[in-house]
Write a protein that holds these residues in place. Structure first.
Motif, PDB file in Angstrom:
ATOM      1  N   LEU A   1       1.015  -1.303   0.178  1.00 16.94           N
ATOM      2  CA  LEU A   1      -0.031  -0.495   0.391  1.00 16.94           C
ATOM      3  C   LEU A   1       1.327   1.041  -0.166  1.00 16.94           C
ATOM      4  CD1 LEU A   1      -2.743  -1.427   2.268  1.00 16.94           C
ATOM      5  CD2 LEU A   1      -2.951  -0.500  -0.623  1.00 16.94           C
ATOM      6  N   GLU A   2       2.377   0.845   0.333  1.00 17.04           N
ATOM      7  CA  GLU A   2       3.053   2.250   0.515  1.00 17.04           C
ATOM      8  C   GLU A   2       3.016   3.033   1.753  1.00 17.04           C
ATOM      9  OE1 GLU A   2       4.203   4.312  -3.651  1.00 17.04           O
ATOM     10  OE2 GLU A   2       3.062   2.837  -4.966  1.00 17.04           O
ATOM     11  N   VAL A   3       2.272   2.532   2.303  1.00 18.95           N
ATOM     12  CA  VAL A   3       2.048   3.442   3.641  1.00 18.95           C
ATOM     13  C   VAL A   3       3.461   2.614   4.892  1.00 18.95           C
ATOM     14  CG1 VAL A   3       0.966   3.077   6.271  1.00 18.95           C
ATOM     15  CG2 VAL A   3      -0.213   2.540   4.099  1.00 18.95           C
ATOM     16  N   PRO A   4       3.745   4.539   5.108  1.00 18.57           N
ATOM     17  CA  PRO A   4       5.181   4.758   5.755  1.00 18.57           C
ATOM     18  C   PRO A   4       5.486   4.939   7.100  1.00 18.57           C
ATOM     19  CG  PRO A   4       3.791   7.068   5.541  1.00 18.57           C
ATOM     20  CD  PRO A   4       3.199   5.556   4.718  1.00 18.57           C
ATOM     21  N   MET A   5       4.208   4.367   7.829  1.00 13.73           N
ATOM     22  CA  MET A   5       4.129   4.290   8.875  1.00 13.73           C
ATOM     23  C   MET A   5       2.754   3.188   9.351  1.00 13.73           C
ATOM     24  SD  MET A   5       3.663   6.833  12.513  1.00 13.73           S
ATOM     25  CE  MET A   5       4.487   7.625  11.615  1.00 13.73           C
ATOM     26  N   VAL A   6       3.318   2.104  10.272  1.00 21.37           N
ATOM     27  CA  VAL A   6       2.387   0.870  10.976  1.00 21.37           C
ATOM     28  C   VAL A   6       2.511   0.877  12.508  1.00 21.37           C
ATOM     29  CG1 VAL A   6       2.204  -1.524  10.816  1.00 21.37           C
ATOM     30  CG2 VAL A   6       3.271  -0.305   8.951  1.00 21.37           C
ATOM     31  N   VAL A   7       1.479   1.179  13.224  1.00 23.40           N
ATOM     32  CA  VAL A   7       1.466   1.268  14.763  1.00 23.40           C
ATOM     33  C   VAL A   7       0.365   0.067  14.858  1.00 23.40           C
ATOM     34  CG1 VAL A   7       1.139   3.040  16.859  1.00 23.40           C
ATOM     35  CG2 VAL A   7       1.578   3.231  13.556  1.00 23.40           C
ATOM     36  N   SER A   8       0.844  -0.707  16.606  1.00 21.17           N
ATOM     37  CA  SER A   8       0.224  -1.282  16.630  1.00 21.17           C
ATOM     38  C   SER A   8       0.127  -1.484  18.763  1.00 21.17           C
ATOM     39  CB  SER A   8       0.778  -2.966  16.555  1.00 21.17           C
ATOM     40  OG  SER A   8      -0.061  -3.777  17.431  1.00 21.17           O
ATOM     41  N   LEU A   9      -1.367  -1.976  18.722  1.00 21.04           N
ATOM     42  CA  LEU A   9      -1.014  -1.826  20.153  1.00 21.04           C
ATOM     43  C   LEU A   9      -0.103  -3.405  20.623  1.00 21.04           C
ATOM     44  CD1 LEU A   9      -5.191  -1.935  20.629  1.00 21.04           C
ATOM     45  CD2 LEU A   9      -3.186   0.004  20.888  1.00 21.04           C
ATOM     46  N   SER A  10       0.506  -3.707  20.019  1.00 18.74           N
ATOM     47  CA  SER A  10       0.504  -4.886  20.194  1.00 18.74           C
ATOM     48  C   SER A  10       1.600  -4.428  19.386  1.00 18.74           C
ATOM     49  CB  SER A  10       0.065  -6.377  20.056  1.00 18.74           C
ATOM     50  OG  SER A  10       1.007  -7.676  20.011  1.00 18.74           O
ATOM     51  N   SER A  11       3.136  -6.050  19.473  1.00 12.67           N
ATOM     52  CA  SER A  11       4.376  -6.263  19.790  1.00 12.67           C
ATOM     53  C   SER A  11       4.124  -6.643  17.920  1.00 12.67           C
ATOM     54  CB  SER A  11       4.668  -6.915  20.324  1.00 12.67           C
ATOM     55  OG  SER A  11       6.192  -7.414  19.817  1.00 12.67           O
ATOM     56  N   PRO A  12       5.843  -6.197  17.236  1.00 15.10           N
ATOM     57  CA  PRO A  12       6.101  -6.988  16.008  1.00 15.10           C
ATOM     58  C   PRO A  12       6.850  -8.277  16.047  1.00 15.10           C
ATOM     59  CG  PRO A  12       7.458  -5.108  16.528  1.00 15.10           C
ATOM     60  CD  PRO A  12       6.545  -5.167  17.653  1.00 15.10           C
ATOM     61  N   THR A  13       6.914  -8.550  15.463  1.00 15.36           N
ATOM     62  CA  THR A  13       8.072  -9.477  14.879  1.00 15.36           C
ATOM     63  C   THR A  13       9.430  -9.681  14.750  1.00 15.36           C
ATOM     64  OG1 THR A  13       7.246 -11.178  12.940  1.00 15.36           O
ATOM     65  CG2 THR A  13       5.963 -11.546  14.223  1.00 15.36           C
ATOM     66  N   ASP A  14      10.920 -10.220  14.576  1.00 10.40           N
ATOM     67  CA  ASP A  14      11.657 -10.045  14.320  1.00 10.40           C
ATOM     68  C   ASP A  14      11.849  -9.855  12.834  1.00 10.40           C
ATOM     69  OD1 ASP A  14      11.649 -12.287  13.560  1.00 10.40           O
ATOM     70  OD2 ASP A  14      13.052 -12.869  14.673  1.00 10.40           O
ATOM     71  N   GLU A  15      11.092 -10.823  12.105  1.00  4.49           N
ATOM     72  CA  GLU A  15      11.163 -10.232  10.710  1.00  4.49           C
ATOM     73  C   GLU A  15      10.781  -9.346  10.384  1.00  4.49           C
ATOM     74  OE1 GLU A  15      12.514 -11.362   7.155  1.00  4.49           O
ATOM     75  OE2 GLU A  15      12.902 -12.094   8.940  1.00  4.49           O
ATOM     76  N   ALA A  16       9.027  -8.730  10.983  1.00  3.41           N
ATOM     77  CA  ALA A  16       8.109  -7.598  10.623  1.00  3.41           C
ATOM     78  C   ALA A  16       9.267  -6.628  10.791  1.00  3.41           C
ATOM     79  CB  ALA A  16       7.494  -7.006  11.312  1.00  3.41           C
TER      80      ALA A  16
END
Length: 273
Positions: free
Chosen positions: A215-230
């Motif tokens: 989607l060419e989104v420049p920012m991703v925000v989460s209430l939770s955790s990302p994985t190491d690969e992400a």
């Protein structure tokens, strides 16, 4: 697209018993709904997705885009979704190669299943700047917007925002499905996701990050955790990745230069991770 048809069924409730403060009470509550949706493309079975029965047209369109089968809504001739039959029939204007191997896309924490389409090599370039205070405000708006979560619990929400408001939303029992619904919403309503912010209640795995990059989104925000690969993908592709947004706290994992910090530090502004 010439025609979209969506046939839906009524919502259901379930009786249960609740123990609270030593007393049992009988209650009738709404539960998160789950259904298998089998997608047929040009007469061939493509995949079965375990999902929530809402915004199914957005889900189908977003999934087809994520898997590289369409590039725009105009690639679809007819889309018919029937909730009672648990089927989605898609007719594309062009022929595509569909494998005969049956696939089931789970809604669980193990992650979604992809058809194996290679992700385009995209490096995200954006002039987006936002303050932590605005992120906290948008997160609160996302949580309040989740009607299915307030009613039942047990579902995820993903939204696409600008600096002020929510532009598109998806709710589902599956994290991946919520993002596909957002993608489908953007495509159907001609919402440009560039220079926008993607927010979600769920964990950010590599598949979620890849969909955001498409989607060419420049920012991703989460209430939770990302994985190491992400995190690795976000750092290499130029995506600002933020997790564990709780109250007035957040953790920046990648490309923090897009944050206008309350107290600017060399570490935050210079960091690529």
């Amino acid at each position: 697209m010439d025609k979209i048809m969506v046939l839906s069924s009524e919502k259901k409730t379930s009786g249960c018993y609740r123990l609270a403060e030593g007393r049992w009470t009988e209650q009738k509550l709404s539960l998160p709904e789950e259904m298998p949706l089998t997608i047929f493309v040009n007469g061939h079975e493509l995949v079965t997705i375990l999902c929530s029965p809402s915004s199914l047209n957005f889900l189908v369109i977003g999934y087809l885009f994520s898997e590289g089968l369409i590039k725009a809504v105009n690639d679809i001739d007819i889309l018919r979704v029937c909730e009672s039959s648990r089927l989605a029939d898609v007719r594309l204007k062009n022929e595509v190669t569909i494998s005969t191997e049956k696939r089931i896309l789970t809604s669980g924490c193990g992650g979604g299943m992809s058809l194996g389409t290679a992700m385009p090599k995209i490096n995200i370039c954006s002039e987006l700047k936002i303050t932590p205070a605005r992120i906290f405000d948008l997160i609160r708006k996302m949580v309040k917007s989740g009607s299915a979560y307030r009613l039942t619990g047990g579902v995820h929400t993903t939204v696409l925002c600008d600096h002020e408001q929510i532009l598109a939303m998806g709710e589902d029992i599956g994290r991946h499905n919520t993002l596909d619904k957002v993608i489908g919403n953007c495509m159907m309503c001609e919402i440009n996701p560039k220079d926008k912010i993607l927010m979600t209640t769920g964990r950010i795995a590599s598949e979620i990050l890849k969909k955001a990059v498409m989607l060419e989104v420049p920012m991703v925000v989460s209430l939770s955790s990302p994985t190491d690969e992400a995190v690795n993908l976000a750092r290499s592709l130029g995506v600002t990745l933020i997790g564990y947004v709780r109250g007035q706290n957040m953790t920046v994992y990648a490309n923090g230069q897009r944050l206008e910090a309350c107290q600017k530090t060399e570490i935050l502004c210079a960091s690529k991770g």
